[in-house]
Design an enzyme around this catalytic site. Sequence first.
Site, PDB file in Angstrom:
ATOM      1  N   THR A  79      32.118 -30.528  -7.293  1.00 34.40           N
ATOM      2  CA  THR A  79      31.091 -31.503  -7.682  1.00 34.40           C
ATOM      3  C   THR A  79      31.369 -32.927  -7.204  1.00 34.40           C
ATOM      4  O   THR A  79      30.501 -33.584  -6.636  1.00 34.40           O
ATOM      5  CB  THR A  79      30.961 -31.514  -9.218  1.00 34.40           C
ATOM      6  N   HIS A 306      28.079 -21.701 -14.284  1.00 36.50           N
ATOM      7  CA  HIS A 306      29.480 -21.434 -14.630  1.00 36.50           C
ATOM      8  C   HIS A 306      29.613 -20.523 -15.840  1.00 36.50           C
ATOM      9  O   HIS A 306      30.464 -19.652 -15.875  1.00 36.50           O
ATOM     10  CB  HIS A 306      30.205 -22.745 -14.961  1.00 36.50           C
TER      11      HIS A 306
HETATM   12 ZN    ZN Z   1      30.469 -26.657 -10.928  1.00 35.71          ZN
END
Ligand code: ZN
Length: 553
Positions: A79, A306
């Site tokens: 990220t 996730h």
């Molecule tokens: Zn992630």
Amino acid sequence: MQRSPMKKLILAAMLAALPAAAQAGPPPARPKLIVAISVDQFSAELFARYRPTYRKGLRTLWRGIAYPVGYQSHGGTETCPGHSVILTGRYPAGTGIVANAWYDAAGNDTYCVSVPGQSDPKARGPQNMRVTTLGDWIKTAEPGARTFAVSAKDRAAITMAGKHADGVYWWEDGTGFTTSPSAGPATPAVTGPAGAFNAALFAQWRAAPPTLWPRPSKRCAALQKPYVFGEMPITGRVPPEMAAGATDGADFLQSRHFQDIVRVSPTMDGLTADFAIDLIRRERLGHGPATDVLAVSFSGTDYVGHRLGNGGAEMCVQQEAVDRAIGRLLKAVRAQRVPVMVMLTADHGGTDAAERQHDHDGQAARVDRTAFAKRLDADLRQQLGIDFDPFLGNDPEQLYIDPRADKALEARIRAAAIAWLRQQPEVREVHDSGEIAATVIAPGTPPDRLTNLQRLKLSYDSERSPDIVAVFAERSSFGIPRKTGDYVAGHGSVWNHDRQVPILFWWPGVKRQDRAAPAQVVDIAPTLAAIAGIAPPVPVDGQCLDLGGNCPK
Ligand SMILES: [Zn+2]
């Protein structure tokens, strides 16, 4: 050049006579507002799968100039690095943000947007980022230009905002949208409106607990199917079992469970849009003397990916939610009635939980990350006769040698670990930092032609990168989920499922066009800079994409 009224009339008549295609407007020159959107973990695969189903904002955006398969070209697809690329035009090797966290020379675990030398552990800012952003460039060139960023994640907002933003906001559990004086101004003018937004939101939630997961549409409900991910059975139903009871009890607002499910639900992107819309209106973005930049990163797709994977009913519901959130954001942008340019991309791609993915490809497998790292540490301790674990942490993909090892021991650890890793069936490639550093990439190599080693080079920083990188099989899921809420899937690899992301450009009047060329996310900043009428004042890795005469000749 001045045109006579008659010439103007003739020109207008000629334009009217042209076929519709040629009438489509070029990108607005020096728009009053540039909106840069990131959808966290929005892989090219996810975009392709859901593209026909979008009805709101994403449908509007993909009907502009679309690169359905663009590239975050680097190898460390996380990220913080991915967001650092979007508005800087640099690979992570240039931004210095090579991972979400790295170990420094002393072995200290360093979060990418932590602030070096700051005693307040909650301080957050772009100090670790080695470069500036589009917003910084425009502000330098044009007095009065403004830059704002909003996300659920601090690292997404901060790395898109840059060094001189006017307001940088992210979501803090139990607090709501917040900022840090190290990220940008934290004056009452910046924090006051956030406080008011949060107070109103929490009062509303106190009065009536929110429905964090909406009832699934028929189309999404059809995807509900039970699975066992790792050692954890899931029903696959919406709402997911991890959300059960999140709003129970009088003080649910204070519970960790509620705060967790706010993020891991379609609610988060709605809140991000609400806050960004509030910001557009109160700052009257687009009505300043120059080009304003608003960066918005929607994190919900990543949180859901996730914890629940990207192939089930939960992601289907999440895609409907982010589509709606972007639709409302675009409506607020257009209501400003100023020339606007909108861009959407992602920080990285992703893949589904290995067990469900395996149903499709017969390949994907799960790796017990902790057990793997422990085995490596134990075998090397014995082999080398050392009394400490040779590697920091337990990430077998990115291996940092414990700085307690002296030069000679470090060399022995390196050699032994590389030999050990190469014998593991789940490992495809092993690369030493020296090998990565020495890798050459011929100028102009397109992102779909880069070797894994070259991809890793684009993520390489001599002070921050790991000593050894192990490349596991494509579509590996890491970690063994055992209890509700454990991570089931992720990203971060060198493989295309984590690198390929859509890149979309839209403005009012754009003519719909899909482009097969493998554009790169590093191309976005130079493209938007050219549209804003400035040249990047610093070197960039990408190049201007021609959206209709916007690039310098
Ligand atoms: Zn992630």
